[in-house]
Design an enzyme around this catalytic site. Structure first.
Site, short mmCIF file in Angstrom:
data_model
loop_
_atom_site.label_atom_id
_atom_site.label_comp_id
_atom_site.label_asym_id
_atom_site.label_seq_id
_atom_site.Cartn_x
_atom_site.Cartn_y
_atom_site.Cartn_z
N CYS A 129 -0.37 4.11 2.20
CA CYS A 129 -0.11 3.90 3.63
C CYS A 129 1.37 4.14 3.95
O CYS A 129 1.69 4.74 4.97
CB CYS A 129 -0.43 2.47 4.06
SG CYS A 129 -1.94 1.80 3.37
N ASP A 130 2.25 3.65 3.12
CA ASP A 130 3.66 3.55 3.53
C ASP A 130 4.65 4.39 2.72
O ASP A 130 5.82 4.48 3.09
CB ASP A 130 4.10 2.07 3.48
CG ASP A 130 3.30 1.21 4.45
OD1 ASP A 130 2.96 1.73 5.53
OD2 ASP A 130 2.99 0.06 4.13
N CYS A 180 0.83 -1.21 0.00
CA CYS A 180 0.00 0.00 0.00
C CYS A 180 0.87 1.26 0.00
O CYS A 180 1.41 1.65 1.03
CB CYS A 180 -0.93 -0.01 1.22
SG CYS A 180 -1.95 1.47 1.32
#
Ligand code: NDP
Length: 321
Positions: free
Chosen positions: A148-149, A145
């Site tokens: 997300c990261d 993701c």
């Protein structure tokens, strides 16, 4: 379609609101349903806490100004649902029968539950390449993701594998944060929509490698390089990177509902737009199992709230207490 009424059988537990799945969607549905006195029972499934339990730091969920570890956040979600009175249980839904009312759900291949309302929040699972190094370094430089990261790799070189809309979108997203994005495509063409392909190909710091396979992700404790090979020429190469993103698709966890619930060809549950309603009365869906576009913890939580409110309205309109 309120079908034949099935009398509640002996040895079958009856619940007012059954929630299947324990990611942000399931727990949020449980919090709202408990506060609405629906006495929800939630079965956690095979991976209590869902996909967030395999990520590290979460910085984009509002309310955590310092960020929080994914697994810790899901413990907080569970605690909050429990404090509101939800009955959280370990167990996997293995079969359903939505032809009858109350709806029937089998747990762990043995026990049957009958439910006045059902909220499906079983999520989706990222597809992985299947490399040992990918599993070992998951959460330590390997991620599925970018939204997300990606932030953890600001100014660094990263790589992404995949050639669909998700990979194209994530490569574009990463290109705004990272110095270089190496993009590995296994064929000589991309599956992504034309506009997304053009965006990728016209972004100077995205470097596309055609006909390229990922052989190994290199690094002891964190990712420091990736080994690729050209599947036409056989040429191998190691590229130094700090982050490796896998974007080769997701699989919604919807198999057991196939016979009853309307889905798209990839298995994502279809809901009536603007609601969590499925084609089966009294059965609602929330989170990634019905969302292939946004797939964020916060959007999943929002749709879990919608499902609980829809269930509450449904039960009260039907006069089922
Ligand atoms: P897709 O299934 O569309 O694409 C997966 C990609 O991964 C393909 O290019 C495939 O290659 C590649 N791939 C699969 N397995 C491997 C492997 N083992 N090694 C290397 N590459 C691999 O998944 P997406 O998640 O991209 O999209 C899912 C759906 O969601 C699509 O319908 C998409 O259009 C939609 N979507 C829409 C968005 C939007 O509208 N904004 C955003 C994101 C997704 P190959 O092409 O060779 O099969």
């Amino acid at each position: 379609m309120l079908d034949s009424y099935s009398p509640i059988m002996e040895n079958t537990e009856h619940v007012h609101c059954l929630i299947i799945g324990s990611g942000p969607a399931g727990y949020t549905a449980a919090i709202y349903a408990a506060r609405a006195n629906l006495k929800p029972v939630l079965y956690q499934g095979i991976q209590p806490g869902g996909q967030l339990t395999i990520t590290t730091e979460v910085e984009n969920y509002p309310g955590y100004p310092e960020g929080i570890q994914g697994p810790e956040m899901m413990v907080d979600f569970e605690k909050q649902a429990t404090r509101m009175g939800a009955d959280i249980r370990f167990g996997l839904a293995t079969k359903v029968d939505f032809s009858v009312f109350p709806r029937k759900v089998q747990i762990d291949e043995e026990k049957w539950i009958t439910a006045d309302s059902v909220i499906i929040a079983t999520g989706a699972s990222a597809k992985w390449l299947g490399l040992e190094s990918e599993q070992r370094l998951n959460g330590f430089g390997v991620s599925a993701c970018a939204v997300c990261d990606g932030f953890f790799f600001r100014g660094k070189e990263v790589a992404i594998v995949g050639a669909g809309d998700t990979a194209a979108e994530e490569a574009s997203y990463l290109s705004k944060l990272c110095s270089t994005v190496h993009m590995f495509i296994r064929r000589d063409a991309m599956r992504a929509s034309k506009v997304m392909q053009e965006r990728v190909l016209n972004t100077p710091n995205i470097k596309v490698y055609w006909n390229t396979d990922t052989d190994e992700i290199l690094g002891e404790k964190t990712v420091n390089a990736v080994r690729i090979s050209n599947n036409k020429t056989g040429e191998k190469k190691d590229i130094p990177i700090s982050g490796f993103f896998v974007a080769i698709g997701h699989q919604p966890n919807s198999d057991i509902f196939k016979e009853w619930i309307t889905m798209d060809e990839a298995g994502y549950i279809q809901t009536v737009p603007g609601t969590s309603k499925t084609n089966v009365e009294g059965v609602f869906a929330a989170g990634d199992v019905q969302d292939k576009i946004y797939r964020q913890a916060v959007t999943a939580a929002g749709s879990g709230c919608m499902a609980a409110l829809d269930a509450e309205r449904y039960l009260s309109a039907k006069g089922i207490h």
